[in-house]
Design a protein around this motif. Structure first.
Motif, PDB file in Angstrom:
ATOM      1  N   VAL A 170       0.906  -1.206  -0.010  1.00 45.23           N
ATOM      2  CA  VAL A 170       0.042   0.005   0.072  1.00 45.23           C
ATOM      3  C   VAL A 170       0.867   1.350  -0.029  1.00 45.23           C
ATOM      4  O   VAL A 170       1.589   1.596   1.220  1.00 45.23           O
ATOM      5  N   ARG A 171       1.189   1.889  -1.051  1.00 42.49           N
ATOM      6  CA  ARG A 171       2.192   2.800  -1.142  1.00 42.49           C
ATOM      7  C   ARG A 171       1.485   4.150  -1.915  1.00 42.49           C
ATOM      8  O   ARG A 171       0.898   3.817  -3.109  1.00 42.49           O
ATOM      9  N   GLU A 172       1.660   5.304  -1.529  1.00 40.06           N
ATOM     10  CA  GLU A 172       1.286   6.404  -2.178  1.00 40.06           C
ATOM     11  C   GLU A 172       1.931   6.546  -3.533  1.00 40.06           C
ATOM     12  O   GLU A 172       3.235   6.431  -3.675  1.00 40.06           O
ATOM     13  N   ARG A 177       1.106  12.212   2.342  1.00 42.03           N
ATOM     14  CA  ARG A 177       1.278  11.650   3.835  1.00 42.03           C
ATOM     15  C   ARG A 177       2.299  10.724   3.955  1.00 42.03           C
ATOM     16  O   ARG A 177       2.662  10.333   5.041  1.00 42.03           O
ATOM     17  N   GLY A 178       2.740  10.145   2.639  1.00 39.21           N
ATOM     18  CA  GLY A 178       3.666   9.386   2.444  1.00 39.21           C
ATOM     19  C   GLY A 178       3.349   7.977   2.989  1.00 39.21           C
ATOM     20  O   GLY A 178       4.146   7.105   3.681  1.00 39.21           O
ATOM     21  N   ILE A 179       2.085   7.416   2.614  1.00 41.50           N
ATOM     22  CA  ILE A 179       1.768   6.186   3.229  1.00 41.50           C
ATOM     23  C   ILE A 179       2.471   4.925   2.236  1.00 41.50           C
ATOM     24  O   ILE A 179       2.799   5.116   1.271  1.00 41.50           O
ATOM     25  N   ASP A 180       2.800   4.031   3.289  1.00 43.58           N
ATOM     26  CA  ASP A 180       3.836   3.235   2.778  1.00 43.58           C
ATOM     27  C   ASP A 180       4.049   1.816   3.630  1.00 43.58           C
ATOM     28  O   ASP A 180       5.009   1.882   4.307  1.00 43.58           O
ATOM     29  N   PHE A 181       2.976   0.886   3.505  1.00 42.67           N
ATOM     30  CA  PHE A 181       3.037  -0.366   4.193  1.00 42.67           C
ATOM     31  C   PHE A 181       2.479  -1.513   3.406  1.00 42.67           C
ATOM     32  O   PHE A 181       2.139  -1.269   2.344  1.00 42.67           O
ATOM     33  N   VAL A 182       2.627  -2.501   4.155  1.00 41.23           N
ATOM     34  CA  VAL A 182       2.347  -4.079   3.562  1.00 41.23           C
ATOM     35  C   VAL A 182       1.147  -4.495   4.281  1.00 41.23           C
ATOM     36  O   VAL A 182       1.536  -4.585   5.487  1.00 41.23           O
ATOM     37  N   VAL A 183       0.068  -4.963   3.728  1.00 41.44           N
ATOM     38  CA  VAL A 183      -0.742  -5.595   4.507  1.00 41.44           C
ATOM     39  C   VAL A 183      -0.486  -7.365   4.163  1.00 41.44           C
ATOM     40  O   VAL A 183      -0.219  -7.661   2.902  1.00 41.44           O
ATOM     41  N   ALA A 191      -5.888  -0.086   0.081  1.00 40.84           N
ATOM     42  CA  ALA A 191      -5.760   0.296  -1.158  1.00 40.84           C
ATOM     43  C   ALA A 191      -6.726   1.614  -1.482  1.00 40.84           C
ATOM     44  O   ALA A 191      -5.944   2.468  -2.214  1.00 40.84           O
ATOM     45  N   GLY A 192      -7.755   1.701  -0.806  1.00 42.04           N
ATOM     46  CA  GLY A 192      -8.421   2.842  -1.060  1.00 42.04           C
ATOM     47  C   GLY A 192      -7.817   4.313  -0.600  1.00 42.04           C
ATOM     48  O   GLY A 192      -8.102   5.521  -1.114  1.00 42.04           O
ATOM     49  N   LEU A 193      -6.869   3.993   0.329  1.00 39.12           N
ATOM     50  CA  LEU A 193      -6.199   5.224   0.713  1.00 39.12           C
ATOM     51  C   LEU A 193      -5.206   5.743  -0.145  1.00 39.12           C
ATOM     52  O   LEU A 193      -4.685   7.089  -0.338  1.00 39.12           O
ATOM     53  N   VAL A 194      -4.620   4.940  -1.337  1.00 42.18           N
ATOM     54  CA  VAL A 194      -3.780   5.431  -2.253  1.00 42.18           C
ATOM     55  C   VAL A 194      -4.210   5.449  -3.585  1.00 42.18           C
ATOM     56  O   VAL A 194      -3.201   5.345  -4.433  1.00 42.18           O
ATOM     57  N   GLY A 195      -5.309   5.361  -3.825  1.00 39.34           N
ATOM     58  CA  GLY A 195      -5.978   5.314  -5.135  1.00 39.34           C
ATOM     59  C   GLY A 195      -6.895   4.304  -5.693  1.00 39.34           C
ATOM     60  O   GLY A 195      -7.435   4.148  -6.749  1.00 39.34           O
ATOM     61  N   LEU A 216      11.417   4.554 -19.703  1.00 41.51           N
ATOM     62  CA  LEU A 216      12.625   3.787 -19.239  1.00 41.51           C
ATOM     63  C   LEU A 216      13.837   4.397 -19.186  1.00 41.51           C
ATOM     64  O   LEU A 216      14.301   4.990 -20.055  1.00 41.51           O
ATOM     65  N   GLY A 217      14.529   4.294 -18.040  1.00 37.33           N
ATOM     66  CA  GLY A 217      15.943   4.703 -17.693  1.00 37.33           C
ATOM     67  C   GLY A 217      15.651   6.116 -17.276  1.00 37.33           C
ATOM     68  O   GLY A 217      16.805   6.763 -16.739  1.00 37.33           O
ATOM     69  N   ARG A 218      14.569   6.655 -16.913  1.00 40.65           N
ATOM     70  CA  ARG A 218      14.601   8.124 -16.232  1.00 40.65           C
ATOM     71  C   ARG A 218      14.271   7.540 -14.975  1.00 40.65           C
ATOM     72  O   ARG A 218      13.936   6.419 -14.479  1.00 40.65           O
ATOM     73  N   GLU A 219      14.568   8.722 -13.826  1.00 36.03           N
ATOM     74  CA  GLU A 219      14.685   8.468 -12.482  1.00 36.03           C
ATOM     75  C   GLU A 219      13.637   9.105 -11.908  1.00 36.03           C
ATOM     76  O   GLU A 219      13.302  10.270 -12.017  1.00 36.03           O
ATOM     77  N   SER A 220      12.831   8.856 -11.014  1.00 34.90           N
ATOM     78  CA  SER A 220      11.775   9.518 -10.110  1.00 34.90           C
ATOM     79  C   SER A 220      12.346   9.821  -8.733  1.00 34.90           C
ATOM     80  O   SER A 220      12.933   8.714  -8.214  1.00 34.90           O
ATOM     81  N   LEU A 221      12.095  10.772  -8.352  1.00 33.14           N
ATOM     82  CA  LEU A 221      12.489  11.117  -6.869  1.00 33.14           C
ATOM     83  C   LEU A 221      11.472  10.537  -5.776  1.00 33.14           C
ATOM     84  O   LEU A 221      11.856  10.480  -4.605  1.00 33.14           O
ATOM     85  N   ASN A 222      10.445  10.198  -6.386  1.00 33.07           N
ATOM     86  CA  ASN A 222       9.364   9.582  -5.557  1.00 33.07           C
ATOM     87  C   ASN A 222       9.440   8.239  -5.172  1.00 33.07           C
ATOM     88  O   ASN A 222       8.623   7.626  -4.235  1.00 33.07           O
TER      89      ASN A 222
END
Ligand code: NAI
Length: 487
Positions: A110-112, A123-129, A249-253, A349-355
């Motif tokens: 579950v990740r933003e 909010r930086g949601i980032d967890f695993v159920v 899942a609803g929290l992140v889209g 592909l090949g580009r980097e995201s800061l997120n």
């Protein structure tokens, strides 16, 4: 037991069973396969059938033997959504696949996601159920007790709890996470839900680098909405995990962008959480993000971390920039076809995201569980009574008179009558709503000399002359502790 890495080192191409599935399944599968190929994933696909077409062919389980053989051979599958067509078969092909391969662990990250606006963005949601996937009320053992009273058995095993807690710990370790929250309804269901709590407390001692906490599951639902960033890895029994992983899942889209893995000793199956979306099937507008994210979990499972990371960055850049998104996530509501979204991801592909979180993924160290019958001994066992479930339209006092009369001369005393868990005789002054289904508790006057079966059979015959009884439960004590709930 040995701890073995669940991945296969990537040297040559790894064969993976691809089940396109129903509705939008073939479209999102093709899109995912295109991105993986463009990124150079070392995967060779073996296409297999499951779902509606299998049912139409009269395969009641929803998946032909060739598909099961393919998964058994390859040990890894990527699966599109499967519908259960009404009228062809009543089983869910998804459940068949999970059960046949005993894929006991459902892992739901579950990740933003960048560019997917939700009330929780930023909010930086980032967890695993981690959800137990095969036990609990989903064993589907149901019986009508009377024409108006239904019952479903909630089966929770110590072995099943240990497997899922160790899997949650392994997921935490593989992803460098710090905390495992065991979430249960142990305050009410002390034996079943309480088992996961107790096993969690015991097993997580083996993982000193992980913080362990227990949270009552209703509060967990509340906390997930109030302060979702506090979670790291959560582990739950099947139904709680089913509900809360969808909430998460609803929290992140929403389900359209939610990936999942079903893990077991013999096979792992990766799939989007969403269904076959029949309304948009064949239109070329489905969003492949959920299956693509699931395929990244698959790539990590087979040890191809670099390709997974490359694709993840390209997808995140695409979402961030917000150009060429499908209609369900397009910011201006003007969606593009699936193919254009895929082209854009491939171009990125090949580009980097800061997120993308800076996470050192390692293989999930799955325990290999021996194929044995799990037997848990107790140093002492006592049979102290029996609960007999009876159907009656009489009131509790009248029932107590007939049941006491029935027990006269037997090995038992009637001690209590309950209705749906509440004591209604002896009267405790409650205002319990009555239905035609009662639990009558009979305790042995003296410990039985043998196994107690003859005494129970005698009691049931006596009761059966006056009442319809549906089933019984033995009241036992294991290691000196009551192995049944109080009224
Ligand atoms: P659904 O997930 O198919 O659709 C719900 C809503 O989300 C619809 O508006 C749909 O258009 C939209 N949606 C879903 N995925 C999308 C995507 N990738 N791109 C764009 N929009 C998307 O759920 P529903 O309608 O309840 O179920 C349809 C069928 O799918 C049923 O036969 C059900 O049994 C099956 N199903 C299968 C699952 C699986 O194989 N794991 C899971 C859930 C449902």
């Amino acid at each position: 037991m040995d701890s073995i890495p669940a991945h296969v080192p990537v040297r040559s191409k790894v064969k993976v069973t691809a089940i396109p599935g129903d509705g939008i399944g073939p479209e999102v599968m093709q899109a995912t396969q295109q991105v993986l190929a463009a990124a150079g994933a070392q995967v060779e696909w073996e296409e297999a059938l499951a779902g509606a077409e299998a049912f139409r062919k009269g395969i009641a389980a929803g998946a032909p033997q060739e598909t099961l053989d393919s998964i058994a051979r390859n040990g890894v599958a990527l699966k599109g959504p499967l519908e259960t067509p009404v009228g062809y078969g009543e089983k869910s092909a998804n459940v068949t696949l999970r059960k046949v391969f005993e894929m006991y662990g459902n892992v739901r990250p579950v990740r933003e996601l960048p560019g997917i606006r939700t009330p929780f963005s930023g909010r930086g949601i980032d967890f695993v159920v981690v959800r137990e996937n095969v036990e609990d009320v989903y064993a589907g053992i149901e019986h009508m007790q009377t024409p108006g009273v239904a019952q479903c058995l909630k089966i929770i095993t110590e072995a099943g709890c240990e497997r899922i807690v160790r899997l949650a710990a392994a997921v935490a370790e593989a992803e460098g996470r710090k905390k495992v929250t065991v979430s249960t309804k142990a305050n009410i269901m002390k034996l079943t839900e309480g088992m996961l709590k107790r096993v969690g407390e015991q097993v997580l001692k083996d993982y000193p680098s992980l913080t362990h906490e227990h949270m009552i599951v209703d509060n967990c639902a509340h906390q997930m909405v109030i302060r979702p960033e506090q979670f790291d890895v959560t582990v739950m029994t099947n139904m709680n995990g089913d509900i809360l992983s969808d909430l998460a899942a609803g929290l992140v889209g929403g389900l359209g962008v939610a990936p999942s893995a079903n893990l077991g000793d013999e096979a792992a199956m990766f799939e989007a959480v969403h269904g076959s979306a029949p309304q948009i099937a064949g239109k070329g507008i489905a969003n492949p993000t959920a299956l693509l994210l699931s395929s990244l979990m698959m790539l990590r499972h087979i040890g191809d971390f670099a390709t997974a990371r490359r694709i993840e960055h390209a997808l995140y850049v695409t979402l961030e920039e917000g150009k060429d998104l499908t209609g369900d996530i397009a910011r201006d509501g003007e969606g593009v076809p699936t193919a254009a979204f895929v082209d854009r991801i491939i171009a990125n592909l090949g580009r980097e995201s800061l997120n993308v979180p800076d996470r050192e993924y390692r293989p999930i160290a799955l325990k290999k569980w021996p194929q044995i019958t799990w037997y848990r001994a107790a140093s002492t066992r006592e049979l102290v009574g029996v609960d007999v479930f009876v159907e009656s339209e009489r009131d509790p006092r009248a029932i107590s008179i007939t049941l006491q009369a029935a027990a006269e001369g037997s090995a038992f005393d009637l001690t209590m009558i309950g209705s749906r868990g509440a004591q209604v005789w002896p009267d405790v002054g409650g205002h319990t709503f009555l239905v035609d289904h009662f639990r009558a508790r009979f305790m042995f006057r003296e410990p039985p000399k043998g196994n107690g079966i003859a005494e129970i059979t005698d009691l049931l015959q006596r009761i059966g002359r006056q009442h319809n009884w549906m089933h019984i439960e033995k009241l036992q004590r294991f290691d000196g502790a009551d192995a049944y709930s109080k009224a």
